[in-house]
Scaffold this active site. Structure first.
Site, PDB file in Angstrom:
ATOM      1  N   LEU A 127       0.821  -1.209   0.000  1.00  0.00           N
ATOM      2  CA  LEU A 127       0.000   0.000   0.000  1.00  0.00           C
ATOM      3  C   LEU A 127       0.851   1.254   0.000  1.00  0.00           C
ATOM      4  CD1 LEU A 127      -2.644  -1.087   2.689  1.00  0.00           C
ATOM      5  CD2 LEU A 127      -2.875  -1.186   0.192  1.00  0.00           C
TER       6      LEU A 127
ATOM      7  N   ASP B 146      -0.307  13.900  15.643  1.00  0.00           N
ATOM      8  CA  ASP B 146      -0.091  13.808  14.194  1.00  0.00           C
ATOM      9  C   ASP B 146      -1.433  13.678  13.481  1.00  0.00           C
ATOM     10  OD1 ASP B 146       1.502  13.741  11.908  1.00  0.00           O
ATOM     11  OD2 ASP B 146       1.691  11.563  11.924  1.00  0.00           O
TER      12      ASP B 146
END
Length: 862
Positions: A232, A365
């Protein structure tokens, strides 16, 4: 390529620059100043220090040894290599300091170079075998990142590959100058460095390396209870993979951490962050919207987290697909529908964040790359590598996404997450986070746009402003010497003359004639491509041409810089946008005719090895320039060389075009179609016109129609593109040129659909090659024959949208470059290219790129 931009943002807060210019308080390794015995010499090149016997002759190529090291043992490893190699008079080189070792092993470094700390050059295979055996004993127990391009010797930090010792270069099939090795017949071929170990087909693997190759192949994952379906994502930290559990075929996600690689600012490697993420996921187990941690495995030192697979698209892409203003046919209904969905997604994100905070975790984040949205608007948060338990002392996150991480030191913990959440709330409606990170005064402008365009709840915009606004005394920009813009870029009717004058002042003010590598700051490819600071796409030549054709005159001092740079070290790659041909075109345009002709002569030999069709560095750009010089000079030799290029391209076409070859004006067969068209015009050979049509049909085979009927290039499984480079905008430009000569139903049907595709208001970046200014220029030129008020208003509105990206460079208008981490002044990615786009919007027959023609329609061929 995209991730490497952050490395080229290390050295300068304003412009992209070479990581070799990055300076901190870090001292060089002791070996840099260590006394050498008689008969040795030391030299520096970029960030490497070479030590070799004086006058010693090394072979041009052979088996080289890479020594890997981590931040904590590099000095010791280097000392041991020195103590081994110097007494035996073996040449080697090493990275000069810990800064460069960090760059080499950081998360966004190229994976193929990670781990290469010291390179040793044995003179022959006998010395290679002895060195590997003896030095491996000296380095027993030492550690470092795995060198992916090499064969590992045993379990230690030594790696081997066959490659060049001397710096040999050749032109590859794409027209780019690359490092080379020599075949037995004397032919230079690219020295391939990839993510796996390979041996050139004429080289025999030494017998003492065969057991190590066998050991590499035998390291199977037979005891690993998961089967990888597909990757991915890759970074230097490791991969993320879609996989299935072999016991029950359950679909899962594997997240890999490579030991000693993928370093963050704290020096923590990917394994350290992965184990930390494991702990955070354990703490968050059961929180709705957080994927479940299923397992943890270690294979050959690499750690893997096994995560629940959740359906959904990363929000980066989801907004790009769903936001109505990325499409040309915006309706009240589409805006209202998107607003409802986006607000629902935002509310769900806020619920998940609140629950994470209740569990005592600071996300640290939060940004659209770490949020997934399903088709039914279910939401998940992912990636907790830098999340922390609440209450930890304030510190800057070791990895961060600009625009979402607060730039002000007084915001940390939950406060920092609230800042990121406010940025997400704005970004969902106007995804320009890197632009506002360059100048936080843009936030108010963007919120005002969002409030006008979307029916948001009362107070939505004010809450975003309040959270993202700098507190009293905070700076608005991280750009040094920041001053507010001298011109108004928010006016309903912009003063285009004042704006473009300001852009030109900014371009000229940014010039660095004292530097030898580049004059105008631009894309990172100024430093990754040979001669990049000189060329048409990213260097001085393109900027000087743009200033001239947009009506801002010549600049003799800067022309002299370019001429001096060519005298010192002319590029060897022949291509138009990246090499000799583009520079020759510009110098001829500026009146330096003899130098231009000399550059064409230099380009002739390397052109013989180019096979790529594109205009960027391939045969079509070269051939078009040769036709132009043949027309200007009357020299039949240029004409003959141009037609030789056309015949080579025709032969390549007839051999078959692979499905994975690039598409579009600069890299694909649209550029070749333009060349075939000009070859037909120059020689009257109808077969070239037929090839132009067939090449464009091939490009259209890679396009898809969206729901509104617009035509885009499909990047399968990722996105659809309308850019000049790689998108349908470039295809449409050439289709319009071809349709002046021949009737073709497919091209005629495609052209209005491409014109429609070039009408979105929201485009992520302003660039010429892959951004809004190129789309505006393509739209302007393709619709030049349409004098209706409607198309004129559409072009004008899109040109005004370019001002959304305008930021201040010392008070003058400038624009972000590739990926928008830094400003750029070049033609392909920066302010000079935006100047071309703006000029094209005001004069729709303007030749904003070479070889587009004068806009006069020749007779249609029958």
């Amino acid at each position: 390529m995209r991730e490497r931009y952050s490395l080229f943002a290390l050295a300068d807060p304003v412009f992209y620059d070479s990581p070799t210019r990055w300076r901190t308080d870090e001292k060089p390794f002791g070996a840099v100043g260590r006394a050498l015995p008689d008969g040795f010499e030391r030299s520096d090149r970029d960030f490497w220090v070479s030590v070799r016997p004086a006058g010693g002759e090394l072979p041009a190529q052979g088996w080289k040894v890479h020594v890997s090291a981590a931040m904590d043992n590099a000095e010791d490893v280097l000392d041991r290599v020195w103590e081994y190699c110097v007494p035996r008079r073996i040449a080697f080189k090493f990275l000069r300091d810990r800064n460069m070792l960090f760059v080499q092993n950081s998360k966004y470094a190229p994976r193929e170079s990670s781990g290469k700390f010291v390179t040793i050059y044995p003179t022959d295979e006998e010395q290679l075998g002895t060195l590997l055996t003896e030095l491996s004993a000296e380095l027993a127990g030492q550690h470092g990142p795995y060198v992916l391009s090499d064969l590992r010797w045993g379990e230690g930090p030594l790696y081997v590959r066959y490659g060049g010792f001397a710096r040999m270069e050749c032109t590859d099939a794409n027209g780019e100058t690359v490092l080379a090795v020599e075949r037995p017949d004397g032919t230079l071929v690219p020295d391939r460095r990839g993510g796996g170990f390979t041996v050139p087909d004429w080289v025999t693997l030494p017998a003492f390396l065969e057991p190590h190759l066998a050991a590499r192949k035998s390291r199977s994952a037979a005891d690993f209870p998961y089967r990888v379906v597909r990757p991915l994502h890759f970074s230097n930290a490791g991969g993320v993979y879609l996989a299935r559990r072999t016991s029950d075929d359950r679909q899962v996600v594997l997240k890999e951490g490579r030991p000693h690689a993928g370093l963050d600012r704290d020096g923590r490697d990917a394994v350290g962050r992965l184990l930390h993420e494991k702990d955070i996921l354990e703490r968050l187990r059961g929180v709705p919207g957080i994927p479940e941690l299923l397992d943890h495995h270690v294979v050959d030192g690499h750690h893997f987290l096994v995560l629940e697979h959740v359906p959904g698209e990363v929000v980066w892409r989801w907004v790009g697909q769903e936001n109505p203003f990325v499409n040309p046919d915006v309706t009240e209904e589409s805006v209202a529908a998107y607003t409802r969905r986006a607000l629902r997604v935002v509310a769900t994100i806020e619920e998940i964040v609140a629950e994470v905070h209740r569990r005592g975790v600071v996300l640290g984040d939060l940004h659209p790359g770490n949020i997934l949205v399903s088709e039914d608007d279910r939401v998940w948060l992912i990636d907790f590598e830098i999340s922390t338990p609440a209450g930890r002392p304030h510190r800057r996150p070791p990895l961060e996404v600009v625009g979402f991480a607060p730039p002000w030191a007084d915001r940390s913990g939950f406060d920092a997450d609230r800042h990121a959440m406010a940025a997400v709330r704005l970004w969902m409606f106007m995804p320009f986070h890197r632009t506002w990170a360059l100048d936080w005064s843009k936030v108010d402008q963007f919120v005002s746009v969002v409030e006008r365009r979307f029916d948001l709840p009362e107070g939505y915009g004010d809450s975003v402003r309040a959270e993202l606004a700098p507190r009293p005394g905070a700076v608005l920009s991280r750009l040094p010497d920041y001053r507010p813009l001298r011109v108004d870029v928010t006016a309903a009717e912009p003063d285009w003359a004042a704006i473009t004058d300001s852009m030109v002042r900014g371009i000229l003010r940014s010039a660095t004639p004292e530097r030898r590598d580049r004059l105008f700051p631009g894309d990172m490819r100024q430093f990754t491509h040979e001669g990049g600071g000189l060329g048409f796409a990213y260097g001085a030549a393109g900027v000087l041409w743009a200033l001239s054709v947009c009506g801002f005159g010549r600049h003799p001092r800067h022309e002299e810089w370019l001429l001096d740079a060519l005298r010192r070290q002319p590029p060897t790659q022949p291509g138009f946008y990246t090499g000799l041909h583009g520079i020759a075109y510009v110098l001829d345009h500026l009146g330096h005719h003899d130098v231009a002709l000399d550059l064409l002569d230099r380009a002739e030999e390397p052109t013989a090895r180019v096979t790529a069709p594109g205009m960027l560095s391939g045969l079509s750009g070269i051939g078009l320039n040769l036709l132009r010089f043949a027309e200007r000079t009357g020299d039949s030799r240029h004409r003959d060389l141009a037609f030789a290029c056309a015949r080579r391209l025709a032969e390549r076409w007839e051999r078959g075009v692979g499905p994975r070859e690039p598409v579009g004006l600069l890299g694909g067969w649209s550029g070749a179609a333009l060349f075939f068209l000009r070859a037909y015009e120059a020689g009257g050979d109808r077969s070239f016109l037929d090839l132009a049509v067939r090449a464009l049909h091939r490009e259209l085979d890679h396009c898809v129609r969206t729901r509104n009927g617009s035509l885009h290039v499909e990047e399968k499984g990722v996105r659809t593109l309308v850019y000049l480079d790689g998108g349908s905008g470039g295809i449409g430009l050439v289709a319009g040129e071809v349709l002046r000569h021949v009737e073709d139903e497919r091209l005629a049907e495609a052209l209005p659909a491409i014109v429609l595709a070039c009408q979105p208001e929201f485009v992520v970046e302003p660039q010429l090659f892959t951004g809004l200014s190129g789309i505006v220029a393509a739209l302007s030129r393709m619709s030049a024959g349409d004098s209706s008020t409607e198309i004129g208003e559409i072009v004008g509105l899109r040109a005004r949208r370019l001002l959304w990206y305008a930021v201040s460079y010392q008070g003058e208008v400038a624009f972000p470059g590739g990926q928008s981490y830094r400003l750029s002044m070049d033609l392909g990615t920066g302010t000079a290219g935006v100047l071309l786009g703006m000029t094209s919007a005001r004069n729709r027959k303007f030749e904003f790129l070479p070889f587009l023609g004068d806009g006069v329609a020749p007779p249609v061929a029958t």
